[in-house]
Design a protein around this motif. Structure first.
Motif, PDB file in Angstrom:
ATOM      1  N   GLN A 145     -19.724 -31.206  65.028  1.00 27.54           N
ATOM      2  CA  GLN A 145     -18.381 -30.900  64.554  1.00 27.54           C
ATOM      3  C   GLN A 145     -18.363 -30.765  63.037  1.00 27.54           C
ATOM      4  OE1 GLN A 145     -15.631 -34.459  64.505  1.00 27.54           O
ATOM      5  NE2 GLN A 145     -17.189 -35.279  65.894  1.00 27.54           N
ATOM      6  N   VAL A 146     -17.448 -29.931  62.575  1.00 28.12           N
ATOM      7  CA  VAL A 146     -17.179 -29.788  61.148  1.00 28.12           C
ATOM      8  C   VAL A 146     -15.674 -29.963  60.977  1.00 28.12           C
ATOM      9  CG1 VAL A 146     -17.179 -28.268  59.140  1.00 28.12           C
ATOM     10  CG2 VAL A 146     -19.109 -28.231  60.726  1.00 28.12           C
ATOM     11  N   THR A 147     -15.276 -30.868  60.098  1.00 28.73           N
ATOM     12  CA  THR A 147     -13.860 -31.147  59.881  1.00 28.73           C
ATOM     13  C   THR A 147     -13.408 -30.645  58.502  1.00 28.73           C
ATOM     14  OG1 THR A 147     -14.441 -33.344  59.044  1.00 28.73           O
ATOM     15  CG2 THR A 147     -13.900 -33.173  61.383  1.00 28.73           C
ATOM     16  N   TYR A 148     -12.098 -30.605  58.305  1.00 31.21           N
ATOM     17  CA  TYR A 148     -11.498 -30.199  57.025  1.00 31.21           C
ATOM     18  C   TYR A 148     -11.934 -28.802  56.584  1.00 31.21           C
ATOM     19  CZ  TYR A 148     -10.501 -35.190  56.899  1.00 31.21           C
ATOM     20  OH  TYR A 148     -10.084 -36.451  57.228  1.00 31.21           O
ATOM     21  N   ALA A 149     -12.112 -27.901  57.539  1.00 28.49           N
ATOM     22  CA  ALA A 149     -12.579 -26.551  57.210  1.00 28.49           C
ATOM     23  C   ALA A 149     -11.483 -25.745  56.521  1.00 28.49           C
ATOM     24  CB  ALA A 149     -13.022 -25.833  58.478  1.00 28.49           C
ATOM     25  N   GLU A 150     -11.882 -24.962  55.528  1.00 29.30           N
ATOM     26  CA  GLU A 150     -10.964 -24.035  54.866  1.00 29.30           C
ATOM     27  C   GLU A 150     -11.303 -22.588  55.183  1.00 29.30           C
ATOM     28  OE1 GLU A 150     -10.569 -24.764  50.630  1.00 29.30           O
ATOM     29  OE2 GLU A 150      -8.731 -25.877  51.061  1.00 29.30           O
ATOM     30  N   GLU A 151     -12.556 -22.323  55.492  1.00 32.08           N
ATOM     31  CA  GLU A 151     -12.943 -20.959  55.840  1.00 32.08           C
ATOM     32  C   GLU A 151     -14.229 -20.979  56.656  1.00 32.08           C
ATOM     33  OE1 GLU A 151     -13.996 -16.622  53.768  1.00 32.08           O
ATOM     34  OE2 GLU A 151     -13.880 -18.437  52.541  1.00 32.08           O
ATOM     35  N   ILE A 152     -14.222 -20.191  57.710  1.00 30.57           N
ATOM     36  CA  ILE A 152     -15.459 -19.973  58.464  1.00 30.57           C
ATOM     37  C   ILE A 152     -16.057 -18.688  57.909  1.00 30.57           C
ATOM     38  CG2 ILE A 152     -16.496 -19.651  60.730  1.00 30.57           C
ATOM     39  CD1 ILE A 152     -14.108 -21.127  61.912  1.00 30.57           C
ATOM     40  N   VAL A 153     -17.087 -18.825  57.123  1.00 26.98           N
ATOM     41  CA  VAL A 153     -17.650 -17.693  56.381  1.00 26.98           C
ATOM     42  C   VAL A 153     -18.356 -16.726  57.307  1.00 26.98           C
ATOM     43  CG1 VAL A 153     -19.217 -17.020  54.526  1.00 26.98           C
ATOM     44  CG2 VAL A 153     -17.905 -19.150  54.352  1.00 26.98           C
ATOM     45  N   LYS A 154     -19.158 -17.251  58.221  1.00 28.39           N
ATOM     46  CA  LYS A 154     -19.863 -16.394  59.173  1.00 28.39           C
ATOM     47  C   LYS A 154     -20.367 -17.220  60.342  1.00 28.39           C
ATOM     48  CE  LYS A 154     -24.340 -16.729  56.772  1.00 28.39           C
ATOM     49  NZ  LYS A 154     -25.469 -15.973  56.168  1.00 28.39           N
ATOM     50  N   ALA A 155     -20.676 -16.521  61.433  1.00 28.91           N
ATOM     51  CA  ALA A 155     -21.255 -17.159  62.618  1.00 28.91           C
ATOM     52  C   ALA A 155     -22.288 -16.196  63.184  1.00 28.91           C
ATOM     53  CB  ALA A 155     -20.158 -17.462  63.641  1.00 28.91           C
ATOM     54  N   GLU A 156     -23.519 -16.404  62.795  1.00 25.52           N
ATOM     55  CA  GLU A 156     -24.597 -15.495  63.170  1.00 25.52           C
ATOM     56  C   GLU A 156     -25.874 -16.260  63.494  1.00 25.52           C
ATOM     57  OE1 GLU A 156     -25.011 -12.961  59.801  1.00 25.52           O
ATOM     58  OE2 GLU A 156     -23.042 -12.011  60.045  1.00 25.52           O
ATOM     59  N   ASP A 157     -26.678 -15.677  64.379  1.00 23.07           N
ATOM     60  CA  ASP A 157     -27.985 -16.246  64.729  1.00 23.07           C
ATOM     61  C   ASP A 157     -27.881 -17.703  65.183  1.00 23.07           C
ATOM     62  OD1 ASP A 157     -29.197 -13.814  63.942  1.00 23.07           O
ATOM     63  OD2 ASP A 157     -29.175 -14.471  61.845  1.00 23.07           O
ATOM     64  N   GLY A 158     -26.801 -18.008  65.914  1.00 20.94           N
ATOM     65  CA  GLY A 158     -26.645 -19.352  66.454  1.00 20.94           C
ATOM     66  C   GLY A 158     -26.196 -20.397  65.465  1.00 20.94           C
ATOM     67  N   LYS A 159     -25.827 -19.969  64.250  1.00 19.26           N
ATOM     68  CA  LYS A 159     -25.375 -20.913  63.233  1.00 19.26           C
ATOM     69  C   LYS A 159     -24.058 -20.450  62.621  1.00 19.26           C
ATOM     70  CE  LYS A 159     -30.005 -22.491  61.890  1.00 19.26           C
ATOM     71  NZ  LYS A 159     -30.974 -22.618  60.768  1.00 19.26           N
ATOM     72  N   VAL A 160     -23.232 -21.408  62.255  1.00 22.74           N
ATOM     73  CA  VAL A 160     -21.958 -21.117  61.621  1.00 22.74           C
ATOM     74  C   VAL A 160     -21.960 -21.697  60.209  1.00 22.74           C
ATOM     75  CG1 VAL A 160     -20.851 -23.197  62.560  1.00 22.74           C
ATOM     76  CG2 VAL A 160     -19.438 -21.267  61.864  1.00 22.74           C
ATOM     77  N   THR A 161     -21.431 -20.934  59.268  1.00 15.42           N
ATOM     78  CA  THR A 161     -21.319 -21.383  57.882  1.00 15.42           C
ATOM     79  C   THR A 161     -19.846 -21.615  57.573  1.00 15.42           C
ATOM     80  OG1 THR A 161     -23.261 -20.087  57.255  1.00 15.42           O
ATOM     81  CG2 THR A 161     -21.819 -20.840  55.477  1.00 15.42           C
ATOM     82  N   VAL A 162     -19.548 -22.819  57.080  1.00 13.85           N
ATOM     83  CA  VAL A 162     -18.157 -23.228  56.881  1.00 13.85           C
ATOM     84  C   VAL A 162     -17.981 -23.842  55.496  1.00 13.85           C
ATOM     85  CG1 VAL A 162     -16.274 -24.674  57.770  1.00 13.85           C
ATOM     86  CG2 VAL A 162     -17.988 -23.757  59.346  1.00 13.85           C
ATOM     87  N   THR A 163     -16.905 -23.478  54.816  1.00 12.89           N
ATOM     88  CA  THR A 163     -16.524 -24.193  53.596  1.00 12.89           C
ATOM     89  C   THR A 163     -15.446 -25.190  53.976  1.00 12.89           C
ATOM     90  OG1 THR A 163     -14.859 -22.521  53.000  1.00 12.89           O
ATOM     91  CG2 THR A 163     -17.061 -22.269  52.078  1.00 12.89           C
ATOM     92  N   ARG A 164     -15.563 -26.397  53.447  1.00 13.02           N
ATOM     93  CA  ARG A 164     -14.619 -27.464  53.807  1.00 13.02           C
ATOM     94  C   ARG A 164     -14.108 -28.161  52.555  1.00 13.02           C
ATOM     95  NH1 ARG A 164     -17.365 -32.588  54.762  1.00 13.02           N
ATOM     96  NH2 ARG A 164     -15.830 -33.035  56.385  1.00 13.02           N
ATOM     97  N   ARG A 165     -12.856 -28.572  52.630  1.00 11.29           N
ATOM     98  CA  ARG A 165     -12.217 -29.260  51.508  1.00 11.29           C
ATOM     99  C   ARG A 165     -12.409 -30.762  51.658  1.00 11.29           C
ATOM    100  NH1 ARG A 165     -10.496 -28.009  46.561  1.00 11.29           N
ATOM    101  NH2 ARG A 165      -9.846 -25.999  47.463  1.00 11.29           N
ATOM    102  N   ILE A 166     -13.018 -31.373  50.652  1.00 11.23           N
ATOM    103  CA  ILE A 166     -13.205 -32.815  50.640  1.00 11.23           C
ATOM    104  C   ILE A 166     -12.601 -33.379  49.360  1.00 11.23           C
ATOM    105  CG2 ILE A 166     -15.240 -32.769  52.115  1.00 11.23           C
ATOM    106  CD1 ILE A 166     -16.979 -32.908  49.632  1.00 11.23           C
ATOM    107  N   GLU A 167     -12.570 -34.693  49.235  1.00 12.74           N
ATOM    108  CA  GLU A 167     -11.902 -35.326  48.099  1.00 12.74           C
ATOM    109  C   GLU A 167     -12.480 -34.890  46.763  1.00 12.74           C
ATOM    110  OE1 GLU A 167     -11.767 -39.515  48.457  1.00 12.74           O
ATOM    111  OE2 GLU A 167     -10.433 -39.520  50.213  1.00 12.74           O
ATOM    112  N   SER A 168     -13.785 -34.697  46.717  1.00 16.68           N
ATOM    113  CA  SER A 168     -14.432 -34.371  45.448  1.00 16.68           C
ATOM    114  C   SER A 168     -14.503 -32.879  45.170  1.00 16.68           C
ATOM    115  CB  SER A 168     -15.851 -34.957  45.429  1.00 16.68           C
ATOM    116  OG  SER A 168     -16.603 -34.473  46.530  1.00 16.68           O
ATOM    117  N   GLY A 169     -13.975 -32.057  46.073  1.00 19.09           N
ATOM    118  CA  GLY A 169     -14.004 -30.620  45.849  1.00 19.09           C
ATOM    119  C   GLY A 169     -14.211 -29.850  47.132  1.00 19.09           C
ATOM    120  N   VAL A 170     -15.040 -28.825  47.080  1.00 10.30           N
ATOM    121  CA  VAL A 170     -15.320 -27.974  48.238  1.00 10.30           C
ATOM    122  C   VAL A 170     -16.820 -27.948  48.479  1.00 10.30           C
ATOM    123  CG1 VAL A 170     -15.155 -25.635  49.174  1.00 10.30           C
ATOM    124  CG2 VAL A 170     -13.300 -26.532  47.769  1.00 10.30           C
ATOM    125  N   GLU A 171     -17.227 -28.070  49.740  1.00  8.08           N
ATOM    126  CA  GLU A 171     -18.643 -27.973  50.063  1.00  8.08           C
ATOM    127  C   GLU A 171     -18.859 -26.937  51.166  1.00  8.08           C
ATOM    128  OE1 GLU A 171     -20.264 -31.640  51.426  1.00  8.08           O
ATOM    129  OE2 GLU A 171     -19.241 -31.580  53.362  1.00  8.08           O
TER     130      GLU A 171
END
Length: 289
Positions: A145-171
């Motif tokens: 699971q991935v929580t606090y997502a702000e954007e799902i950048v891509k979902a390719e080759d069995g992997k998803v890339t997600v940017t998430r908002r956390i207290e210290s910024g964005v990861e």
């Protein structure tokens, strides 16, 4: 490449209008006393799903909600915006469910759906603010699971890339799918209804909504695109002891409507010195800081 996406959505009472009759004697929400709306952060999740549908042609978006037959309105709202189909998980056995029982029922329905790559949902619902259902669904399905997502950048080759908002910024994180992702309200707002889709799906319904109207029932039955699934406890193979109030260890003791009112007011000069003095005073008496 295409994806199969399930969006977990909830029809919630509008908590901006909470009154003394908003709660039943058994500690559950009196939903009949409050207007129902599409949970805001679930709309953010739907938008992420629709963006992926645009990125990857052939992608299918299914909305899954739990509630009485009237919760089909959430499905229709999703269809108006670009979702492909919807399912209402509806049974008296599901009534009064807390987050544990809700996540159990939803996970049973997801297993019944079977073919999925991503499960998206809002971070939390405004009627509970627990942010527990999404993670609990992931745990019950044995999924990452991935929580606090702000954007799902891509979902390719069995992997998803997600940017998430956390207290210290964005990861930015990468994880394998199938996966559960919960989306923040800070993510992109959901697109408005599409006029053509409204005209196409305005008569979409679950069977119990049209059961008493033979003409409408026949009309919907003749149009597969207007048929919203209505699944009960038995159909998804759920254990009754884990559903509804029977499967809910959480008990609400009380609820109250708190209204903040100003007891005193002060006017200050519009100068830097006056503002600095006020801030020092507020810090000193621990109103702020």
């Amino acid at each position: 490449m295409s994806l199969n996406i399930i969006v977990l959505a909830k029809q919630v009472p509008d908590t901006r209008n909470v009154g003394k009759d908003a709660m039943k004697a058994d500690g559950t929400v009196n939903r009949a006393a409050l207007p129902a709306i599409f949970n805001p952060e679930d709309l953010n999740a739907l938008e992420q799903a629709l963006k992926l549908k645009e990125m990857y042609p052939g992608t299918k978006v299914t909305i899954l909600t739990m509630g009485p037959a009237r919760a089909a309105e959430v499905i229709r709202e999703g269809l108006y915006r670009g979702a492909d189909k919807g399912i209402v998980l509806s049974d008296r056995a599901f009534a009064g469910a807390d987050t544990l029982a809700t996540s159990y029922a939803l996970s049973a329905a997801v297993k019944k759906i079977g073919d999925y790559d991503l499960i998206l949902g809002g971070r939390q619902a405004i009627d509970g603010d627990t942010a527990q259902v999404g993670p609990q669904v992931a745990e019950k399905l044995g999924l990452p699971q991935v929580t606090y997502a702000e954007e799902i950048v891509k979902a390719e080759d069995g992997k998803v890339t997600v940017t998430r908002r956390i207290e210290s910024g964005v990861e930015t994180v990468e994880a394998p799918y199938p996966i559960v992702i919960t989306v923040n309200g800070s993510a992109d707002e959901c697109r408005p209804r599409n006029a053509k889709a409204v005209m196409k799906y305005k008569n979409a319904a679950v069977p119990s909504e049209v059961a008493a109207d033979e003409a409408k029932k026949a009309f919907v039955e003749a149009r597969p695109d207007l048929q919203i699934g209505e699944w009960n406890c038995e159909y998804v193979g759920a254990d009754l002891s884990q559903c509804g109030l029977a499967g809910s260890p959480t008990k609400v003791k009380g609820i109250e409507n708190v209204v903040f009112t100003a007891k005193e007011a002060r006017t200050i000069e519009n100068t830097d010195e006056a503002l600095e003095s006020l801030i020092v005073e507020l810090i000193a008496n621990h109103t702020i800081g």
